[in-house]
Design an enzyme around this catalytic site. Sequence first.
Site, PDB file in Angstrom:
ATOM      1  N   ASP A  14       0.853  -1.196   0.000  1.00  0.00           N
ATOM      2  CA  ASP A  14       0.000   0.000   0.000  1.00  0.00           C
ATOM      3  C   ASP A  14       0.879   1.233   0.000  1.00  0.00           C
ATOM      4  OD1 ASP A  14      -2.395   1.455   0.040  1.00  0.00           O
ATOM      5  OD2 ASP A  14      -2.226   1.779   2.190  1.00  0.00           O
ATOM      6  N   SER A  15       0.285   2.356  -0.404  1.00  0.00           N
ATOM      7  CA  SER A  15       1.036   3.603  -0.392  1.00  0.00           C
ATOM      8  C   SER A  15       1.357   4.052   1.029  1.00  0.00           C
ATOM      9  CB  SER A  15       0.230   4.692  -1.104  1.00  0.00           C
ATOM     10  OG  SER A  15      -1.019   4.837  -0.470  1.00  0.00           O
ATOM     11  N   TYR A  46      -0.361   8.741  -2.879  1.00  0.00           N
ATOM     12  CA  TYR A  46      -0.209   8.498  -4.311  1.00  0.00           C
ATOM     13  C   TYR A  46      -1.365   9.134  -5.096  1.00  0.00           C
ATOM     14  CZ  TYR A  46       3.256   4.652  -3.766  1.00  0.00           C
ATOM     15  OH  TYR A  46       4.366   3.887  -3.510  1.00  0.00           O
ATOM     16  N   GLY A  47      -2.497   9.310  -4.367  1.00  0.00           N
ATOM     17  CA  GLY A  47      -3.780   9.585  -5.020  1.00  0.00           C
ATOM     18  C   GLY A  47      -3.871  10.821  -5.883  1.00  0.00           C
ATOM     19  N   CYS A  77      -3.420  -1.060  -2.520  1.00  0.00           N
ATOM     20  CA  CYS A  77      -3.678   0.349  -2.828  1.00  0.00           C
ATOM     21  C   CYS A  77      -4.582   0.435  -4.071  1.00  0.00           C
ATOM     22  CB  CYS A  77      -2.346   1.042  -3.095  1.00  0.00           C
ATOM     23  SG  CYS A  77      -2.517   2.766  -3.542  1.00  0.00           S
ATOM     24  N   ASN A  78      -5.743   1.046  -3.897  1.00  0.00           N
ATOM     25  CA  ASN A  78      -6.692   1.171  -5.018  1.00  0.00           C
ATOM     26  C   ASN A  78      -6.119   2.036  -6.128  1.00  0.00           C
ATOM     27  OD1 ASN A  78      -9.711   0.193  -4.129  1.00  0.00           O
ATOM     28  ND2 ASN A  78      -8.420   0.760  -2.406  1.00  0.00           N
ATOM     29  N   THR A  79      -5.411   3.092  -5.735  1.00  0.00           N
ATOM     30  CA  THR A  79      -4.840   3.999  -6.726  1.00  0.00           C
ATOM     31  C   THR A  79      -3.850   3.247  -7.611  1.00  0.00           C
ATOM     32  OG1 THR A  79      -5.068   5.763  -5.098  1.00  0.00           O
ATOM     33  CG2 THR A  79      -3.649   6.206  -6.987  1.00  0.00           C
ATOM     34  N   GLU A 159      -3.515   9.385   7.689  1.00  0.00           N
ATOM     35  CA  GLU A 159      -2.053   9.273   7.852  1.00  0.00           C
ATOM     36  C   GLU A 159      -1.553  10.121   9.018  1.00  0.00           C
ATOM     37  OE1 GLU A 159       0.436   7.429   6.353  1.00  0.00           O
ATOM     38  OE2 GLU A 159      -1.000   6.331   5.127  1.00  0.00           O
ATOM     39  N   CYS A 189     -10.578   2.973  -1.227  1.00  0.00           N
ATOM     40  CA  CYS A 189      -9.233   3.402  -0.815  1.00  0.00           C
ATOM     41  C   CYS A 189      -8.897   2.666   0.467  1.00  0.00           C
ATOM     42  CB  CYS A 189      -9.230   4.918  -0.591  1.00  0.00           C
ATOM     43  SG  CYS A 189      -7.700   5.521   0.139  1.00  0.00           S
ATOM     44  N   THR A 190      -7.678   2.187   0.564  1.00  0.00           N
ATOM     45  CA  THR A 190      -7.282   1.389   1.734  1.00  0.00           C
ATOM     46  C   THR A 190      -7.460   2.125   3.058  1.00  0.00           C
ATOM     47  OG1 THR A 190      -5.060   2.159   1.268  1.00  0.00           O
ATOM     48  CG2 THR A 190      -5.554  -0.139   0.732  1.00  0.00           C
ATOM     49  N   HIS A 191      -7.387   3.433   3.009  1.00  0.00           N
ATOM     50  CA  HIS A 191      -7.452   4.189   4.255  1.00  0.00           C
ATOM     51  C   HIS A 191      -8.877   4.344   4.802  1.00  0.00           C
ATOM     52  CE1 HIS A 191      -3.472   5.126   2.819  1.00  0.00           C
ATOM     53  NE2 HIS A 191      -3.193   5.792   3.921  1.00  0.00           N
TER      54      HIS A 191
HETATM   55  N1  DGL Z   1      -3.773   3.698  -0.592  1.00  0.00           N
HETATM   56  C1  DGL Z   1      -4.410   4.516  -1.579  1.00  0.00           C
HETATM   57  C2  DGL Z   1      -5.624   3.867  -2.164  1.00  0.00           C
HETATM   58  O1  DGL Z   1      -6.074   2.815  -1.734  1.00  0.00           O
HETATM   59  C3  DGL Z   1      -4.789   5.869  -1.093  1.00  0.00           C
HETATM   60  C4  DGL Z   1      -3.740   6.657  -0.453  1.00  0.00           C
HETATM   61  C5  DGL Z   1      -2.927   7.523  -1.368  1.00  0.00           C
HETATM   62  O2  DGL Z   1      -3.437   8.484  -1.930  1.00  0.00           O
HETATM   63  O3  DGL Z   1      -1.781   7.182  -1.463  1.00  0.00           O
HETATM   64  O4  DGL Z   1      -6.143   4.420  -3.089  1.00  0.00           O
END
Ligand code: DGL
Length: 271
Positions: A14-15, A46-47, A77-79, A159, A189-191
């Site tokens: 994940d990011s 990352y988003g 990470c979805n992104t 975060e 999104c994982t968060h």
């Molecule tokens: N972990 C990223 C996701 O699932 C989101 C966090 C990011 O923007 O890095 O999309």
Amino acid sequence: MTRKDNYMKIGVFDSGLGGLILLKAIVKKLPQYDYIYLGDTQRVPYGNRSQTTIYEFTREAVDFLFKKNCQLIIVACNTASAVALRRIQREYLPKYYSNRRVLGVIIPTAETAAKFSPVGVLATESTVNSGAFVRELKKLNPKVTVYQQSAPLLVPLVENNAIKWAKPILKDYLSPLLKRKVKGIILGCTHYPLLKSQIKNLAPEVKIISQDEVIPAKLADYLKRHPEMGRQLSRNGRRELYVTDLTENIQVKAKSWFGEAKLRLAKLGQR
Ligand code: DGL
């Protein structure tokens, strides 16, 4: 110092720290396997980055995890799943690790969500712009209506251990989806699972589709359908956690979710 070992692990990338929630849920369902987590805490979020950068970061992360003996990697990470996964699978994997696998989270989530219409997608800007959820949902249910909402302020709140301030921001992000009378909302999104109870309170009538409740069963199903993969994975119940920056927040979270499992520092980008 890296140590050579013979374990063939499941990698989760994940990011940042959000993927730890997914790892925790996966470990609960499939505790026997050996896992290694990588959170790119130095470069999160990352988003809001370009496609080229997201691909480069994801390739470096996957590279790191394969060098640590992962047989299978889940891009939590979805992104990264939305923007970089297809290219990783088509270009990188055949060239460097043709007998290993990299899986994402968009398709399994869409499989769970496609029966809800209209359905909302709450995700980062890059995930929304990629159209990946819309594409996969429509493949599964051509009649589905999808409304997307990007939520750029949520990842920094998580975060920075500041979710107590999230309510007015969540209200603002959820309002356009609720006005469209969505029946389900994908937390894309994982968060966001960390905000699940707040989101449920603000949208009590709506089915909240959260990946920590979806992906573990999908992974178990994948391993059942691919016994050759299952056979290659080692089963010693080991967990290794790597991050690219040892932030205080991730140290606290890792300790509360994984006990004494030690967080180590990873250096990416060294091929
Ligand atoms: N972990 C990223 C996701 O699932 C989101 C966090 C990011 O923007 O890095 O999309």
